[in-house]
Write a protein that holds these residues in place. Structure first.
Motif, mmCIF file in Angstrom:
data_model
loop_
_atom_site.group_PDB
_atom_site.id
_atom_site.type_symbol
_atom_site.label_atom_id
_atom_site.label_comp_id
_atom_site.label_asym_id
_atom_site.label_seq_id
_atom_site.Cartn_x
_atom_site.Cartn_y
_atom_site.Cartn_z
ATOM 1 N N MET A 11 19.222 21.080 37.706
ATOM 2 C CA MET A 11 20.166 20.142 38.314
ATOM 3 C C MET A 11 21.470 20.074 37.530
ATOM 4 N N SER A 12 21.378 20.095 36.185
ATOM 5 C CA SER A 12 22.612 20.069 35.392
ATOM 6 C C SER A 12 23.434 21.334 35.611
ATOM 7 N N GLU A 13 22.763 22.484 35.840
ATOM 8 C CA GLU A 13 23.499 23.717 36.142
ATOM 9 C C GLU A 13 24.219 23.597 37.481
ATOM 10 N N VAL A 14 23.591 22.955 38.457
ATOM 11 C CA VAL A 14 24.234 22.753 39.756
ATOM 12 C C VAL A 14 25.500 21.912 39.584
ATOM 13 N N VAL A 15 25.399 20.826 38.815
ATOM 14 C CA VAL A 15 26.553 19.947 38.614
ATOM 15 C C VAL A 15 27.642 20.662 37.834
ATOM 16 N N ARG A 16 27.238 21.430 36.797
ATOM 17 C CA ARG A 16 28.220 22.084 35.940
ATOM 18 C C ARG A 16 29.021 23.147 36.699
ATOM 19 N N HIS A 17 28.355 23.925 37.543
ATOM 20 C CA HIS A 17 29.018 25.048 38.212
ATOM 21 C C HIS A 17 29.417 24.731 39.656
ATOM 22 N N ALA A 18 29.050 23.533 40.163
ATOM 23 C CA ALA A 18 29.380 23.154 41.539
ATOM 24 C C ALA A 18 28.944 24.235 42.520
ATOM 25 N N HIS A 19 27.745 24.733 42.320
ATOM 26 C CA HIS A 19 27.226 25.811 43.172
ATOM 27 C C HIS A 19 25.705 25.704 43.190
ATOM 28 N N PRO A 20 25.070 26.010 44.328
ATOM 29 C CA PRO A 20 23.607 25.909 44.377
ATOM 30 C C PRO A 20 22.930 26.917 43.466
ATOM 31 N N PRO A 64 24.507 21.158 45.305
ATOM 32 C CA PRO A 64 25.399 20.092 44.846
ATOM 33 C C PRO A 64 25.813 19.164 45.987
ATOM 34 N N ILE A 65 25.799 17.863 45.722
ATOM 35 C CA ILE A 65 26.275 16.849 46.656
ATOM 36 C C ILE A 65 27.654 16.416 46.156
ATOM 37 N N ALA A 66 28.669 16.493 47.035
ATOM 38 C CA ALA A 66 30.045 16.281 46.593
ATOM 39 C C ALA A 66 30.721 15.208 47.424
ATOM 40 N N ILE A 67 31.607 14.469 46.782
ATOM 41 C CA ILE A 67 32.518 13.538 47.447
ATOM 42 C C ILE A 67 33.931 14.033 47.163
ATOM 43 N N GLN A 68 34.595 14.539 48.202
ATOM 44 C CA GLN A 68 35.942 15.096 48.059
ATOM 45 C C GLN A 68 35.988 16.141 46.945
ATOM 46 N N MET A 113 27.244 21.232 49.255
ATOM 47 C CA MET A 113 27.775 22.580 49.081
ATOM 48 C C MET A 113 26.660 23.616 49.172
ATOM 49 N N THR A 114 26.902 24.667 49.963
ATOM 50 C CA THR A 114 25.905 25.729 50.111
ATOM 51 C C THR A 114 26.491 27.051 49.635
ATOM 52 N N GLY A 115 25.703 28.118 49.715
ATOM 53 C CA GLY A 115 26.187 29.421 49.269
ATOM 54 C C GLY A 115 25.094 30.386 48.899
ATOM 55 N N LEU A 116 23.843 30.116 49.324
ATOM 56 C CA LEU A 116 22.747 31.033 49.020
ATOM 57 C C LEU A 116 22.528 32.053 50.120
ATOM 58 N N ALA A 117 23.010 31.776 51.346
ATOM 59 C CA ALA A 117 22.770 32.684 52.464
ATOM 60 C C ALA A 117 23.540 33.984 52.284
ATOM 61 N N PRO A 118 23.007 35.117 52.759
ATOM 62 C CA PRO A 118 23.739 36.388 52.666
ATOM 63 C C PRO A 118 24.966 36.379 53.567
ATOM 64 N N THR A 119 25.860 37.349 53.323
ATOM 65 C CA THR A 119 27.096 37.426 54.113
ATOM 66 C C THR A 119 26.803 37.634 55.589
#
Length: 799
Positions: A210-219, A243-247, A121-127
């Motif tokens: 890393m725990s913040e990444v897992v908790r919020h499902a966001h980089p 975050p690395i996600a499976i489904q 999951m990504t989301g750091l790049a600007p719009t």
């Protein structure tokens, strides 16, 4: 033939390492070059060898590495700086020497793969991401090629580490997220052995990026410049976690770290997002292998532990975890058993734990073992009933259990606790809590059988065995021996007795014991005419000391109450003498002032809140309100010192700030001047201008009658009275308009539960004060208090 010497080995090893590194680099770039050959062969209508010759020629002509020329060709089909959905089928750059019309269009190749089991999951790049330079596009192509060649988690982390941009990262790591919230390191590149050891398993209680990444499902992104409460893990303060996600379920974290703090531009964010996103296919290919491999490496060599368990005498097992593809512990294998445990259950060794003990899944023991393994902490449970398979049938037994983690496995032990043992333990606990012990006189053996608590009370080692009755009596102090002998004699003849005796425990510490002796009388079959005697002894030394202390404290408290009552009466008398009126009402033309002293509990200690108003000979009004820092007689005497001079100085024409200076000087004549806050105002009956000064007091509130708004006025400068000997006071003025009400008060009317108590009071006054009725301010609801408060309200009526 020349034999190799010992000195040749380092050189040979270094050469082999270089060859292996070169082969790995070639493997990482091979897929990219092959892809470029296919695109160019399709465009030019030639065979792959001719296409490769054209690529090589372009590399030589432009002095550009072959892999970068291949990256430019592929990037012409699928620009890496844009999502695949936005890529247009543009013509790839073709070497000038081979440029000719393409017979057919090539299929557009996108970096983004088809949907895969694992995504990042990504989301750091600007719009609106910026345009990428050619080097960034080439670097990402090299990373994609390295991903395709990766055969394990190390290959993936190496690809990220080699292509994460400039500046190069100091380390890359992949963590697996376990169901209990802990994190397990399954791959790392650039981390030291110490860092890998410390981060091998991170409990859920430790907050990390890393725990913040897992908790919020966001980089998350840390530039290393701002402070954070999270525990930073790895080789640097700057880091990016994805975050690395499976489904859509987060199962891990990709962490990229830099050794120094650094900013992240829009280009950096856009590039890192694409780099992480493209690692998903490779991670999906090696994930299960990495999870299983890490679990095995965490378990380590358990041979020595097995040998230790096989030498123990209790009921002990060594349990090694069994995990699924996601790394979740689904069972344990019984890897070793103590001889006693194996003799009790010979068919259990080597089996799965839940196959041998299915009830552990429902009674919470299995979950406790999993938590022990995940958290790295020991677990212990007292005796509790369980359903167990005993002698061919299910039985209800009582077991106490313990478990501890070791080398990625769990050592589990238990013991059966029958009813007698449990009662014996309870009696022992009661003896310790109640500081007592018991013994029983055996008329046949003429010995006292004592409990552990009895030996401890007497100060006699239990290893010396039972005492005789004579030895027990001789342990007491000489003055206590007759009463103890008589109590035992009465009990031997079936009676009862309670006596207090002195005894030196261990021959040193003098203690006071209370002994309860009772007997059941002689029995016909006893050869001794005396019956069985039972003795219960309790240590009452501490109780007696507490009783003495209690009586002493009660006497002191009684004397203190008498002193406080006398002081209270004196204080009230003094206040009634200098401060007889608890409320007042004065008028001067259209000006009217009212005030009241509130005291909800007349028996409570005097807090020293005071207020007053006087009509001066020239028609002006003088207002005063204050609060002493203290209570009781001290506060009353200070009020008596401050109140009388105020009116006299006001009649003499002194300004409010000058009066405060005089009062402050008066207080500093004392060796230890008391402290007080005060607000003093003078209202001109002709101009209707209110001039006031303050000494560490709360500001007055002006209620405008025309607008029904209440505002706290800006206070003039001035410290509390008695604080500084050379304090300077100033004043402020406010022009009153018809319908206005000016309110002075002490802190007792404030509601301290409100977020802004002063604003809260202003709002109440704005709603409750009526024009021309200053007494309406006295009815404004105030919080229930047990101490004192004062409120003075001045109104200017336009009647």
């Amino acid at each position: 033939m020349v034999e190799s010497t010992a000195e040749d080995w380092p050189v040979r090893v270094q050469r082999l390492e270089q060859e292996v590194a070169g082969l790995r680099r070639a493997m990482r770039t091979r897929a990219l070059i092959e892809q470029a050959k296919g695109i160019l062969a399709e465009r030019l209508g030639c065979d792959p060898e001719t296409a490769f010759s054209q690529i090589s020629q372009q590399s030589q002509d432009t002095n550009t590495p072959l892999v970068d020329v291949a990256a430019d060709i592929v990037n012409g089909i699928a620009p890496p700086d844009r999502p695949a959905s936005e890529v247009s089928p543009a013509e790839p750059p073709i070497p000038a020497a081979a440029a000719k019309p393409s017979p057919r269009r090539a299929e557009v190749l996108s970096i983004t793969p088809e949907p895969r089991p694992i995504t990042v999951m990504t989301g750091l790049a600007p719009t609106q991401p910026p345009s990428w330079p050619a080097e960034a596009k080439r670097r990402l192509r090299r990373a994609v090629s390295a991903y395709a060649a990766a055969e394990d988690i190390t290959g993936v982390t190496s690809a990220v580490h080699a292509n994460a941009g400039d500046p190069a990262p100091s380390g890359v790591a992949v963590f697996a997220a376990e169901p209990n919230g802990s994190l397990r390191l399954i791959g790392a590149e650039g981390w030291t052995a110490q860092q890998i050891s410390e981060a091998r398993r991170i409990p859920s209680l430790i907050a990390t990026p890393m725990s913040e990444v897992v908790r919020h499902a966001h980089p998350v992104l840390f530039d290393g410049q701002a402070e954070t409460d999270l525990a930073l893990v790895g080789p640097g303060p700057a880091m990016v976690g994805y975050p690395i996600a499976i489904q859509s379920r987060v199962t891990g974290v990709l962490l990229i770290s830099w050794g120094q703090a650094r900013p992240f531009s829009a280009l950096d964010r856009s590039y890192l997002d694409r780099l992480a996103e493209e690692s998903g296919r490779a991670l999906g290919r090696v994930w299960a292998q990495a999870i299983a491999g890490t679990a095995a490496s965490l378990t380590g060599d358990l041979g020595w532990i097995q040998r230790v368990i096989e030498g123990t005498s209790g009921m002990t097992q060594l349990l090694t975890p069994i995990r699924d593809a996601a790394g979740v512990v689904i069972d344990f294998t019984v890897a070793a058993m103590s001889p006693l445990a194996q003799a009790d259950e010979p068919d259990t060794l080597g089996r799965r734990l839940l196959d041998a003990y299915p009830r552990l899944l429902t009674n919470g023991v299995f979950d406790a073992y999993v938590r022990t393994l995940a958290d790295g902490t020991s677990w212990e449970r007292g005796p509790e009933p369980e359903d167990a398979w005993v002698a061919g049938s299910w039985q209800r037994v009582v077991k106490a259990r313990r478990a501890a983690p070791i080398a990625g496995a769990v050592i589990a032990s238990w013991r059966r606790v029958d009813e007698f043992a449990r009662l014996e333990e309870q009696v022992s606990q009661m003896e310790q809590l109640g500081r007592f012990g018991w013994c029983e006189w055996d008329p046949i053996g003429r010995r006292m059988w004592c409990s552990p608590g009895m030996y401890e009370l007497l100060g006699v080692p239990a290893r010396k065995g039972p005492l005789s009755r004579t030895a027990l009596v001789e342990l007491a102090e000489p003055e206590s021996r007759p009463v103890l002998t008589e109590a035992l004699r009465r009990a031997a003849h079936g009676g009862q007795a309670t006596v207090d005796i002195n005894l030196r425990r261990g021959g040193e510490e003098l203690v006071r014991l209370r002994a309860f002796a009772a007997g059941d009388g002689p029995r016909p079959e006893d050869t001794d005419p005396r019956g069985t005697v039972r003795l219960l002894v309790q240590d009452i030394s501490e109780q007696l000391q507490l009783d003495v202390q209690l009586r002493r404290t009660q006497a002191q408290a009684s004397a203190q109450r008498v002193r406080l009552a006398a002081e209270h009466e004196l204080t009230r008398a003094l206040m009634d003498l200098v401060y007889p009126a608890r409320s007042f009402d004065h008028s001067s033309g259209p000006l009217r002032v009212v005030g009241q002293h509130f005291a909800t509990d007349r028996t409570a200690p005097l807090r020293g809140d005071f207020c007053d108003a006087q009509l001066l000979p020239n028609g002006d009004l003088m207002l005063v309100v204050g609060d002493m820092f203290g209570s009781g007689l001290t506060a009353a005497s200070a009020v008596a010192r401050l109140m009388p001079p105020v009116v006299a100085l006001g009649i003499a024409g002194l300004a409010p700030e000058a009066i405060l200076s005089v009062l402050n000087t008066e207080l500093h004549r004392l060796p230890d001047p008391p402290l007080a806050s005060m607000a003093l105002a003078r209202v001109d009956h002709e101009t209707k201008v209110a001039t006031w000064a303050q000494a560490g007091h709360l500001p007055p509130i002006l209620v405008r009658g025309r607008t029904a708004t209440a505002t706290a006025l800006k206070p003039p400068e001035g410290p509390a009275l008695g604080l500084l000997p050379d304090a300077v006071f100033s004043s402020r003025s406010a022009q009153l308009e018809p319908g206005d009400t000016l309110v002075f008060y002490t802190d007792g009317v404030l509601d301290r539960r409100a977020r802004d108590p002063l604003k809260n009071l202003s709002n109440k006054l704005g709603r409750g004060v009526r024009v021309g009725e200053p007494e309406s301010a006295l009815t404004v609801p105030t919080p229930a208090r047990t101490d004192e408060a004062c409120l003075v309200a001045l109104s200017y009526s336009d009647d």
